[in-house]
Structure formats: C-alpha cells, structure tokens
Write a protein that holds these residues in place. Structure first.
Motif, short mmCIF file in Angstrom:
data_model
loop_
_atom_site.label_atom_id
_atom_site.label_comp_id
_atom_site.label_asym_id
_atom_site.label_seq_id
_atom_site.Cartn_x
_atom_site.Cartn_y
_atom_site.Cartn_z
N ALA A 121 39.87 29.17 37.14
CA ALA A 121 39.98 29.27 38.59
C ALA A 121 39.37 30.58 39.08
O ALA A 121 38.69 30.62 40.12
CB ALA A 121 41.44 29.17 39.01
N ALA A 124 35.59 30.36 38.92
CA ALA A 124 35.09 29.58 40.05
C ALA A 124 35.14 30.40 41.33
O ALA A 124 34.22 30.37 42.16
CB ALA A 124 35.91 28.30 40.21
N GLY A 125 36.23 31.17 41.50
CA GLY A 125 36.34 32.04 42.66
C GLY A 125 35.26 33.11 42.68
O GLY A 125 34.71 33.43 43.74
N LEU A 128 32.08 31.50 43.94
CA LEU A 128 32.11 31.31 45.39
C LEU A 128 31.95 32.64 46.14
O LEU A 128 31.24 32.72 47.14
CB LEU A 128 33.43 30.64 45.80
CG LEU A 128 33.58 29.16 45.47
CD1 LEU A 128 35.01 28.70 45.73
CD2 LEU A 128 32.61 28.33 46.30
N ALA A 301 37.44 30.82 50.73
CA ALA A 301 37.56 29.72 49.77
C ALA A 301 37.71 30.26 48.35
O ALA A 301 38.48 29.71 47.54
CB ALA A 301 36.34 28.81 49.86
N ALA A 302 37.00 31.35 48.04
CA ALA A 302 37.11 31.96 46.72
C ALA A 302 38.52 32.50 46.48
O ALA A 302 39.10 32.31 45.39
CB ALA A 302 36.08 33.08 46.57
N CYS A 305 40.81 29.64 45.92
CA CYS A 305 40.59 29.09 44.58
C CYS A 305 41.36 29.89 43.53
O CYS A 305 41.98 29.33 42.63
CB CYS A 305 39.09 29.09 44.27
SG CYS A 305 38.65 28.38 42.68
N TRP A 308 45.29 29.15 44.15
CA TRP A 308 45.83 27.80 43.93
C TRP A 308 45.05 26.98 42.90
O TRP A 308 45.53 25.93 42.46
CB TRP A 308 45.85 27.02 45.25
CG TRP A 308 46.80 27.60 46.24
CD1 TRP A 308 48.14 27.81 46.06
CD2 TRP A 308 46.51 28.07 47.55
NE1 TRP A 308 48.70 28.36 47.18
CE2 TRP A 308 47.72 28.55 48.12
CE3 TRP A 308 45.36 28.13 48.31
CZ2 TRP A 308 47.79 29.08 49.40
CZ3 TRP A 308 45.42 28.66 49.60
CH2 TRP A 308 46.63 29.13 50.13
N GLY A 309 43.87 27.45 42.51
CA GLY A 309 43.04 26.66 41.59
C GLY A 309 43.69 26.39 40.25
O GLY A 309 43.60 25.28 39.71
#
Length: 320
Positions: A121, A124-125, A128, A301-302, A305, A308-309
């Motif tokens: 997560a 991914a953050g 982003l 959004a990052a 992520c 909560w990702g």
C-alpha cells in the motif's frame, strides 16, 4: 481497544480542532511573514512555544542529543525551509498539501536508516505521490512554466501562481519533517513512555539561537527592529503558531494516539490539506490551476492509499 470503536464526542472534537489548527496554521505563517523575515518568524514561533511552559515543565528523560537533534530538524529544518518557501512564492493553500509528502519521505528514510520494509500500500502511495508531484512540476516547464515564470515577479501574490523555488523549498521542508519523525522513532525506541509535551517544549529551545544567528547573518539590518513596530495581528499570528499549532496541536494529537489505535486517528490528517486549501483561498485569495488540482487529488489519493490500502488488501486476501 477495538480498531473499529468510534471516538468519543470529546475525542472527535479534539481531532477536528487539530485539523482546524494545523490547516489554518499556514495562513498564520503568511500573516507573520508580512512583517517578519522567515528567520525572525522562526525565532518568534519557538519563543512563544517555550514561554511560559519551560519554567513549569521538567526536561524530558531523554538524551539531550535527541532533544537537540529533533529541535534542529523540526525547527530550523522543517519550519525554516517552510517559511522561506512561503516567502519565495509558495501559496498557503498548496503548502498545506505538499508538506504532507513527509509521509513518503518518512517511508524512504525509515527504509534507509531503520531497515523498515515498505508495504505494498505504501509503495502504491509513493507512486501516486510521485505522479502528483509531477503534476506540480509541470507548472514550471513548457507553457505552464511560462505562465508560472510570469507570475513569479509577484511571487507570493494572492492572484498569481507559485514559483519553482517555493515548490522545491516546500519539498525540502517535508523531507526535514520526515527526518524529525525518524528522530522521534529513535526516541520512542530508547524511552517508549517519554513525555511528549516536555519533549516538544524543551526541543523548541534548540531552534531559537540558530534562527537569531541566521537573521543576524542574512537579514537586512533595516528589518531587525521590526519587532517593536509589528501590528497586533502579527503578534497574534506568532502566538497562534507557537501556542496553538506547536504545543496544543501536538499535545491533543498525541493524546488521541495514546487513547486510540493509529488507524482510527491518522485518517483525520487528510483533513489538514482540505482546511489549508479552503483557508488559503478564502482568507488569502490563493488560486489553484488545473495541473495543481490534479496534483492535489493524486497526493490526497496517495495518503488515502497508505491509510486504508493495507486493510483493503487484507480483506481481499481473506475473501480469496
């Protein structure tokens, strides 16, 4: 305590107050910079942060090297660079967003210095956030950059954009915030139950002398006596930065973290850039263009992520 237990009414109000204080704190910085130089504002912020508490709170039971290092990283590093960024052309609204990239700088430093492996997560953050920073960076190249350069003559003007110098200084401030987070983690490892309020108050002593020295070295001598002629609004901004944003804000936030799991408290940090953007636009007239809105959306959004990702991935694995 359960991860899903709701916050009490008192704690919910405390969390919302922290978001409000930290979000509007960028506007207070802009007000302070109208009469003070960045180095003078830094000295004033931390003078207010220690007075009068330093006379009533005992020093923390920590190595003075940790206290001093945190004060220099967080004080001179983070806020010194942030004040310079705001003076160089960064708007209060965008500064409140870009400074949140400290989450990702912290992850990078933790991996390099503490051998903490990043989660999927978090990776991914990071991707982003990199795209979001790319959107901000596009404002300074090509056609967008030309517009930004044209507006940089009035660097911090409320109707103009931001400057590349302001943007880069704000990123450096976020990196220094991350460095101070690493210092705190080391402090928690050595003394898990250390007194955070005492730590904040006494570490606020460290930046004062460096800020005064920097002011004497680099500020125009004609600006050195502005302290005596500053209007009440400027002194109010210093009090707000020192007492509310530095001491009260951190004390309430730490209290929430002591009473609730991190994943119940951390999401409130997403409200800080929301309040910062709204305050900058309403109070200072800050404007945000399309690329900057895209950058804001990607960074928020990052952060979401990261928050909560991991849980979403765990639930997906459980279903499979």
């Amino acid at each position: 305590m359960s991860d899903h237990a709701p916050l009490s009414g008192r704690d919910l109000i405390a969390a919302l107050c922290v978001v409000l204080i930290w979000g509007t704190n960028f506007v207070a910085m802009k007000f302070g910079l109208r009469d003070f130089t960045p180095f003078q504002l830094g000295a004033g912020r931390f003078l207010f942060a220690i007075l009068p508490l330093v006379f009533f709170i005992r020093p923390p039971k920590l190595s003075w090297r940790i206290v001093l290092l945190y004060g220099l990283c967080q004080g001179v590093g983070q806020f010194g660079l942030l004040f310079l960024s705001l003076r160089a052309g960064m708007s209060a609204a965008l500064a409140s967003v870009i400074l949140q990239t400290q989450v990702f700088f912290t992850a990078i430093f933790s991996y390099a210095l503490l051998s903490e492996r990043p989660s999927r997560a978090l990776l991914a953050g990071l991707a982003l956030a990199a795209c979001g920073l790319g959107c901000f960076g596009l404002n300074y190249v090509g056609g967008a950059g030309a517009a930004g350069a044209a507006g940089s003559a009035a660097a911090a003007g409320p109707a103009g954009g931001t400057t590349l110098a302001g943007f880069l200084l704000c990123l450096c401030a976020a990196a220094m915030w991350a460095a101070s987070n690493i210092v705190v983690r080391r402090a928690q490892r050595s003394t898990p139950q250390f007194d955070v309020l005492a730590f904040m108050v006494w570490s606020s002593l460290a930046p004062i002398v460096p800020f005064i020295c920097l002011s004497l070295l680099f500020d125009d001598p004609a600006t050195r006596w502005r302290w005596t002629g500053a209007p009440p609004s400027t002194w109010a901004s210093l009090a707000y930065l020192g007492w509310m944003a530095t001491i009260l804000g951190y004390a309430m936030w730490t209290g929430l973290l002591k009473r609730h799991p991190v994943n119940r408290v951390a999401p409130f940090s997403l409200g800080v850039p929301v309040v910062g953007i709204a305050a900058g636009m309403l109070v200072l007239g800050d404007t945000i263009n399309g690329l900057q809105w895209a950058g804001i959306a990607l960074i928020v959004a990052a952060l979401a992520c990261v928050l909560w990702g991991g849980r979403l991935l765990d639930r997906a694995r459980a279903r499979l």
